[in-house]
Design a protein around this motif. Structure first.
Motif, mmCIF file in Angstrom:
data_model
loop_
_atom_site.group_PDB
_atom_site.id
_atom_site.type_symbol
_atom_site.label_atom_id
_atom_site.label_comp_id
_atom_site.label_asym_id
_atom_site.label_seq_id
_atom_site.Cartn_x
_atom_site.Cartn_y
_atom_site.Cartn_z
ATOM 1 N N LYS A 38 0.833 -1.206 0.000
ATOM 2 C CA LYS A 38 0.000 0.000 0.000
ATOM 3 C C LYS A 38 0.868 1.256 0.000
ATOM 4 C CE LYS A 38 -4.021 -2.040 2.299
ATOM 5 N NZ LYS A 38 -4.877 -1.995 3.512
ATOM 6 N N ALA A 39 1.956 1.226 0.800
ATOM 7 C CA ALA A 39 2.839 2.392 0.864
ATOM 8 C C ALA A 39 3.497 2.659 -0.478
ATOM 9 C CB ALA A 39 3.895 2.185 1.948
ATOM 10 N N GLU A 40 3.916 1.586 -1.162
ATOM 11 C CA GLU A 40 4.542 1.753 -2.476
ATOM 12 C C GLU A 40 3.554 2.314 -3.492
ATOM 13 O OE1 GLU A 40 6.014 -2.089 -3.381
ATOM 14 O OE2 GLU A 40 7.869 -1.857 -2.214
ATOM 15 N N ALA A 41 2.314 1.810 -3.415
ATOM 16 C CA ALA A 41 1.295 2.324 -4.332
ATOM 17 C C ALA A 41 1.030 3.806 -4.070
ATOM 18 C CB ALA A 41 0.011 1.509 -4.184
ATOM 19 N N LYS A 42 0.990 4.156 -2.796
ATOM 20 C CA LYS A 42 0.759 5.559 -2.448
ATOM 21 C C LYS A 42 1.927 6.423 -2.909
ATOM 22 C CE LYS A 42 -0.114 8.641 1.445
ATOM 23 N NZ LYS A 42 -0.268 8.755 2.913
ATOM 24 N N ALA A 43 3.171 5.935 -2.672
ATOM 25 C CA ALA A 43 4.347 6.706 -3.077
ATOM 26 C C ALA A 43 4.380 6.900 -4.589
ATOM 27 C CB ALA A 43 5.620 5.999 -2.601
ATOM 28 N N GLU B 126 1.936 9.502 -5.460
ATOM 29 C CA GLU B 126 2.422 10.822 -5.074
ATOM 30 C C GLU B 126 3.509 11.316 -6.032
ATOM 31 O OE1 GLU B 126 3.699 10.294 -1.089
ATOM 32 O OE2 GLU B 126 1.696 10.563 -0.225
ATOM 33 N N ARG B 127 4.381 10.392 -6.483
ATOM 34 C CA ARG B 127 5.413 10.802 -7.441
ATOM 35 C C ARG B 127 4.803 11.258 -8.758
ATOM 36 N NH1 ARG B 127 8.231 6.312 -5.229
ATOM 37 N NH2 ARG B 127 7.529 4.966 -6.935
ATOM 38 N N GLU B 128 3.786 10.544 -9.208
ATOM 39 C CA GLU B 128 3.116 10.959 -10.448
ATOM 40 C C GLU B 128 2.463 12.320 -10.285
ATOM 41 O OE1 GLU B 128 0.460 7.800 -11.349
ATOM 42 O OE2 GLU B 128 2.024 6.444 -12.081
ATOM 43 N N ALA B 129 1.815 12.503 -9.119
ATOM 44 C CA ALA B 129 1.183 13.806 -8.871
ATOM 45 C C ALA B 129 2.238 14.904 -8.781
ATOM 46 C CB ALA B 129 0.375 13.752 -7.574
ATOM 47 N N ALA B 130 3.397 14.574 -8.176
ATOM 48 C CA ALA B 130 4.464 15.568 -8.065
ATOM 49 C C ALA B 130 5.018 15.940 -9.434
ATOM 50 C CB ALA B 130 5.587 15.030 -7.171
ATOM 51 N N ARG B 131 5.145 14.936 -10.295
ATOM 52 C CA ARG B 131 5.634 15.235 -11.651
ATOM 53 C C ARG B 131 4.653 16.143 -12.395
ATOM 54 N NH1 ARG B 131 7.687 9.823 -11.575
ATOM 55 N NH2 ARG B 131 5.729 9.006 -12.437
ATOM 56 N N GLU B 132 3.388 15.877 -12.235
ATOM 57 C CA GLU B 132 2.394 16.726 -12.903
ATOM 58 C C GLU B 132 2.448 18.148 -12.364
ATOM 59 O OE1 GLU B 132 -1.322 14.820 -12.351
ATOM 60 O OE2 GLU B 132 -0.884 13.133 -13.697
ATOM 61 N N GLY C 231 8.844 9.958 7.228
ATOM 62 C CA GLY C 231 7.883 9.701 6.166
ATOM 63 C C GLY C 231 7.054 8.463 6.399
ATOM 64 N N PRO C 232 6.154 8.158 5.484
ATOM 65 C CA PRO C 232 5.912 8.960 4.277
ATOM 66 C C PRO C 232 4.943 10.121 4.477
ATOM 67 C CG PRO C 232 4.570 6.999 4.215
ATOM 68 C CD PRO C 232 5.383 6.899 5.467
ATOM 69 N N ASN C 233 4.275 10.186 5.650
ATOM 70 C CA ASN C 233 3.299 11.252 5.857
ATOM 71 C C ASN C 233 3.691 12.195 6.985
ATOM 72 O OD1 ASN C 233 1.484 10.174 3.870
ATOM 73 N ND2 ASN C 233 0.903 8.606 5.348
ATOM 74 N N ALA C 234 4.837 11.973 7.589
ATOM 75 C CA ALA C 234 5.311 12.844 8.665
ATOM 76 C C ALA C 234 6.840 12.892 8.597
ATOM 77 C CB ALA C 234 4.852 12.312 10.025
ATOM 78 N N TRP C 235 7.401 14.085 8.877
ATOM 79 C CA TRP C 235 8.844 14.284 8.749
ATOM 80 C C TRP C 235 9.340 15.213 9.840
ATOM 81 C CZ3 TRP C 235 10.494 11.732 4.271
ATOM 82 C CH2 TRP C 235 9.496 11.456 3.311
ATOM 83 N N ASP C 236 10.685 15.182 10.036
ATOM 84 C CA ASP C 236 11.316 16.319 10.696
ATOM 85 C C ASP C 236 12.188 16.994 9.634
ATOM 86 O OD1 ASP C 236 13.660 14.836 10.512
ATOM 87 O OD2 ASP C 236 13.681 14.275 12.620
ATOM 88 N N CYS C 237 12.844 18.110 9.977
ATOM 89 C CA CYS C 237 13.496 18.910 8.935
ATOM 90 C C CYS C 237 14.581 18.131 8.182
ATOM 91 C CB CYS C 237 14.077 20.185 9.556
ATOM 92 S SG CYS C 237 15.412 19.890 10.762
#
Length: 282
Positions: free
Chosen positions: A113-118, A121-127, A189-195
């Motif tokens: 599921k995480a890979e599918a989401k990533a 997200e990459r496709e959306a980022a490219r767009e 990640g993939p939905n939370a990060w620090d700097c």
């Protein structure tokens, strides 16, 4: 002839002397036998007869047979105990294997599921990156030419940048795809990060392995002047080697970072929070 001769006599007939002697001898013999028997009984009563029973002797062969039998019994008991322990271990191992299998399947499903989401997200980022590039190109081509004060020219040269492309474009696209994600200290990640985890993940998209913490990232590349920033430069706050915060310059005087728990991943202006320095890794 007497007148009583015809009357039988009432007197017992006389026994002969021979018969009487015979009877006396028989009686005496009987009495003698009884006397002898009585005497023998008295003697037997006075001296009790004892009988000795001999027990079997415990030979070496018999001892060995008994020891072998005891050993065989002990070995049988040990075998039953070992088998019971093996059965219990097998049952425990089977339960653990089933549990591990279930956990592995659960992790595999989560990873899928995480890979599918990533990927999405990459496709959306490219767009989004393609649209942003088109807007930047339109903005650059339509920008008015002309002079101005030297201060405004310097400011323009420090904030102006060409549209992101190549490896730098991939980094910026990844960063913008994370806008709105939460800030959590220590998250990666993939939905939370620090700097620093956000910066590390962004450059990993193009094969650049950065250190995990901001202190090390502030010295990971070539130092550059804040007046000569380019898109993709890593900004840091604090001293080089002791930085407490990092972000990535995205052009036009702005940077993208995982700011804090209240803001999350955002785009901010350098004028509001000037960086202490910058390094270039691309």
């Amino acid at each position: 002839m007497s007148h009583t001769a015809h009357i039988p006599s009432h007197r017992k007939p006389r026994r002969s002397a021979s018969k009487m002697a015979l009877r006396a001898g028989v009686a005496g013999g009987v009495l003698s036998t009884l006397a002898v028997a009585a005497a023998a009984g008295t003697a037997n009563a006075a001296e009790p007869v004892t009988e000795t029973i001999e027990l079997p002797t415990l030979t070496a062969d018999l001892s060995a047979q008994i020891a072998q039998s005891a050993d065989a019994t002990a070995q049988t008991a040990d075998s039953y105990e070992a088998r019971a322990q093996q059965d219990a271990a097998a049952v425990k191992a089977a339960k653990q294997a089933a549990k591990d299998q279930a956990e592995a399947e659960k992790k595999a499903e989560a990873k899928k599921k995480a890979e599918a989401k990533a990927k999405a997200e990459r496709e959306a980022a490219r767009e989004r990156a393609a649209r942003d590039s088109e807007r930047t190109q339109l903005s650059t081509s339509s920008a008015p030419s002309g002079g101005g004060s030297s201060a405004s020219s310097a400011s323009s040269s420090s904030s102006k940048s060409a549209p992101a492309s190549g490896s730098v474009g991939t980094v910026i696209s990844f960063l913008k795809a994370q806008l709105g994600d939460a800030y959590v200290m220590g998250a990666s990640g993939p939905n939370a990060w620090d700097c620093s985890s956000l910066v590390q993940a962004a450059f990993k998209q193009v094969g650049v392995d950065l250190p995990r913490v901001s202190q090390a990232q502030s010295t990971a590349g070539t130092p550059v002047s804040l007046s000569n920033l380019q898109v993709g430069d890593i900004l840091y706050w604090g001293g080089a080697g002791s930085a407490y915060h990092v972000g990535v310059y995205i052009g036009n005087g702005q940077y993208l970072d995982a700011a804090n728990p209240s803001k999350g991943v955002v785009i901010q202006d350098l004028s509001g929070y000037p960086a202490s320095g910058a390094v270039r890794v691309l």
